[in-house]
Design an enzyme around this catalytic site. Structure first.
Site, mmCIF file in Angstrom:
data_model
loop_
_atom_site.group_PDB
_atom_site.id
_atom_site.type_symbol
_atom_site.label_atom_id
_atom_site.label_comp_id
_atom_site.label_asym_id
_atom_site.label_seq_id
_atom_site.Cartn_x
_atom_site.Cartn_y
_atom_site.Cartn_z
ATOM 1 N N CYS A 80 -10.028 -1.509 10.378
ATOM 2 C CA CYS A 80 -9.610 -1.209 9.007
ATOM 3 C C CYS A 80 -8.206 -1.729 8.757
ATOM 4 O O CYS A 80 -7.922 -2.324 7.733
ATOM 5 C CB CYS A 80 -9.559 0.292 8.755
ATOM 6 S SG CYS A 80 -11.008 1.186 9.248
ATOM 7 N N ASP A 81 -7.327 -1.423 9.679
ATOM 8 C CA ASP A 81 -5.905 -1.639 9.444
ATOM 9 C C ASP A 81 -5.311 -2.860 10.109
ATOM 10 O O ASP A 81 -4.203 -3.254 9.778
ATOM 11 C CB ASP A 81 -5.108 -0.411 9.913
ATOM 12 C CG ASP A 81 -5.576 0.870 9.230
ATOM 13 O OD1 ASP A 81 -5.478 1.937 9.858
ATOM 14 O OD2 ASP A 81 -6.043 0.775 8.088
ATOM 15 N N CYS A 90 -7.813 3.080 13.054
ATOM 16 C CA CYS A 90 -8.928 2.147 12.957
ATOM 17 C C CYS A 90 -8.455 0.706 12.975
ATOM 18 O O CYS A 90 -7.958 0.203 11.979
ATOM 19 C CB CYS A 90 -9.662 2.467 11.655
ATOM 20 S SG CYS A 90 -10.986 1.354 11.224
#
Lengths: 123, 340
Positions: free
Chosen positions: B160-161, B157
């Site tokens: 996300c990351d 992701c």
């Protein structure tokens, strides 16, 4: 009712680490970020675990706000949960896995105060 | 009564709905909005990390969305899904943050079970809309070391990351040749020192605008005809990628700290695989021009039945179609029932 403590500074982090170690408490820390959907998804479960396990210290670190702390733990995916005992990392979970998180708390959380006292009484 | 209920198809005492939507991406929520406004009290199961995604589906892992009509300044995938959900809720959709793990489509009303409650009575629905979407493919076995560095450098992701410390100011790589790959690569230039885009072919599948933007970005290097063959690192963290040029046979090594995939999707159909007609890749087969599946009363919308377009807007469109078709069927059947 105990809720996870949001770490606001390195000083606070160090203070809580020291206090918990002295009290023999396990620390569970959630490395998250505001913009991370899986982190938001698991937040209610994390809060529920915190309220059900008052003998464990639950913390939350925003990786954007507390970059140094996140870096020192080499967080590689979000969310990542660590179990810390006596200032050592004893367990880790990557990803928003509610069962895994419950197991992490159960495995490293230590006995609930009532149980420990009963054991002492028996002895 | 002109119709009789076949044995074994009783409404559940635990819960019965006229329509249940499984899935919380654009298709699911658009269906919910239409059904709620038609006063059909839809129930939508948004899933708890179902298929590895937060509620909202694939878009929650997407960074910037610039091509969804109605948003001239663009927004992020998670923001877009927050808005879809808000609209769903506004009209009265009952959203349940749980995952459906089992379905019985052999008779009507259909029966379904929530994760963790598979041994119990389950709940029933007169009609179902399957909008479970698809999930991003990983290279898996074709990339040596993928399992070891999964989530230790290889990310599921980007949104996300992308900003985490191990990727900050480090070289990163994106594998893929479509719009998703292009968007992720551009997004990652905010955090990484440089972004390599590994494209299997000699040209992009992405839109002309995205391709042009990518080529013009000084922080992006496009590697054509290139595939990744092995992940290398210190055992804990990804440090480099062995690559191969398919046209020249040349092999090389790319020092990178992060790898992101944007190589296509697998439809999330394990729930219905043996009960609905699916194609060889697992996509639910629908009657062309409709969302009707091989079972009357079950409709499929969004990526779960679309391998061709796979856009948020086309999924939203098919969610609307599913809602209208479900509504029509419910009305027809209610008339039949009362016509005795």
């Amino acid at each position: 009712m105990s809720a996870p403590v949001d770490i606001q500074s390195i000083q606070q982090w160090n203070d809580i680490l020291e206090a918990s170690t002295e009290a023999g408490k396990t620390i569970i820390v959630d490395f998250s970020a505001e913009w991370c959907p899986p982190c938001r998804a698991i937040a209610p479960r994390y809060e529920l675990l915190a309220s059900k396990n008052p003998h464990v210290q639950f913390l939350r670190v925003d990786v954007d706000e507390q970059r140094q702390i996140a870096e020192s733990f080499q967080v590689t995916a979000m969310p990542t949960f660590f179990a810390i005992r006596d200032q050592d990392v004893v367990g880790m979970l990557r990803g928003a896995d509610p069962q895994g998180l419950a197991r992490l708390v159960q495995k490293h959380g230590g006995p609930e105060p009532g149980v420990a006292e009963t054991q002492k009484a028996v002895l | 009564m002109s119709t009789s209920t076949p044995p074994g198809s009783q409404k559940s005492s635990k819960g019965h709905s006229r329509v249940v939507i499984i899935g919380s991406g654009p298709a699911g929520h658009t269906a919910a909005i239409y059904l709620a406004r038609a006063n059909l009290n839809p129930v939508l199961f948004e899933g708890f990390m179902a298929n590895g995604f937060a509620a909202g589906g694939q878009l929650t892992t997407t960074t910037d969305v610039e091509n969804f009509p109605g948003f001239p300044t663009g927004l992020t995938g998670p923001e877009l899904m927050d808005k879809f959900r808000e609209q769903s809720v506004r009209f009265g959709t009952h959203i349940i943050t749980e995952t459906i793990s089992k379905l019985d489509l052999s008779s009507r009303p259909f029966r379904y079970w929530r994760e963790g409650q598979e041994g119990e009575e389950g709940e029933t629905a007169d009609t179902l809309i399957i909008a479970t979407g698809a999930s991003a493919k990983r290279l898996g076995a074709t990339l040596k070391g993928e399992e070891r560095y999964w989530q230790s450098g290889i990310s599921a992701c980007a949104v996300c990351d992308g900003a985490i410390s191990i990727f900050r100011n480090k070289p990163l790589a994106v594998i893929g040749g479509g719009d998703s790959a292009a968007e992720e690569a551009t997004y990652l230039t905010k955090y990484g020192s440089h972004v390599y885009v590994l494209v299997r072919r000699s040209e992009f599948r992405a839109s002309k605008i995205m391709a042009k933007r990518l080529k013009a970005n000084p922080k992006i290097t496009i590697l054509w005809n290139t595939v990744a063959t092995e992940c290398e690192g210190d055992g804990d963290l990804l440090q480099s990628l062995r690559i191969k040029n398919l046209a020249t046979g040349e092999e090389g090594r790319l020092p990178i700290s992060g790898l992101f995939y944007a190589i296509g999707h697998d439809p999330a159909t394990s729930l219905v695989r043996n009960q609905l007609q699916t194609d060889s890749e697992g996509y639910i087969i629908t009657v062309p021009g409709t969302t009707q599946t091989s079972v009357k009363g079950v409709f499929a919308a969004g990526d779960v039945q679309d391998k061709r377009y796979r856009q948020a807007i086309t999924s939203a469109g098919s969610g609307c179609m599913a809602a209208l078709e479900a509504e029509r069927l419910i009305a027809e059947e209610e008339m039949e029932g009362s016509g005795s």
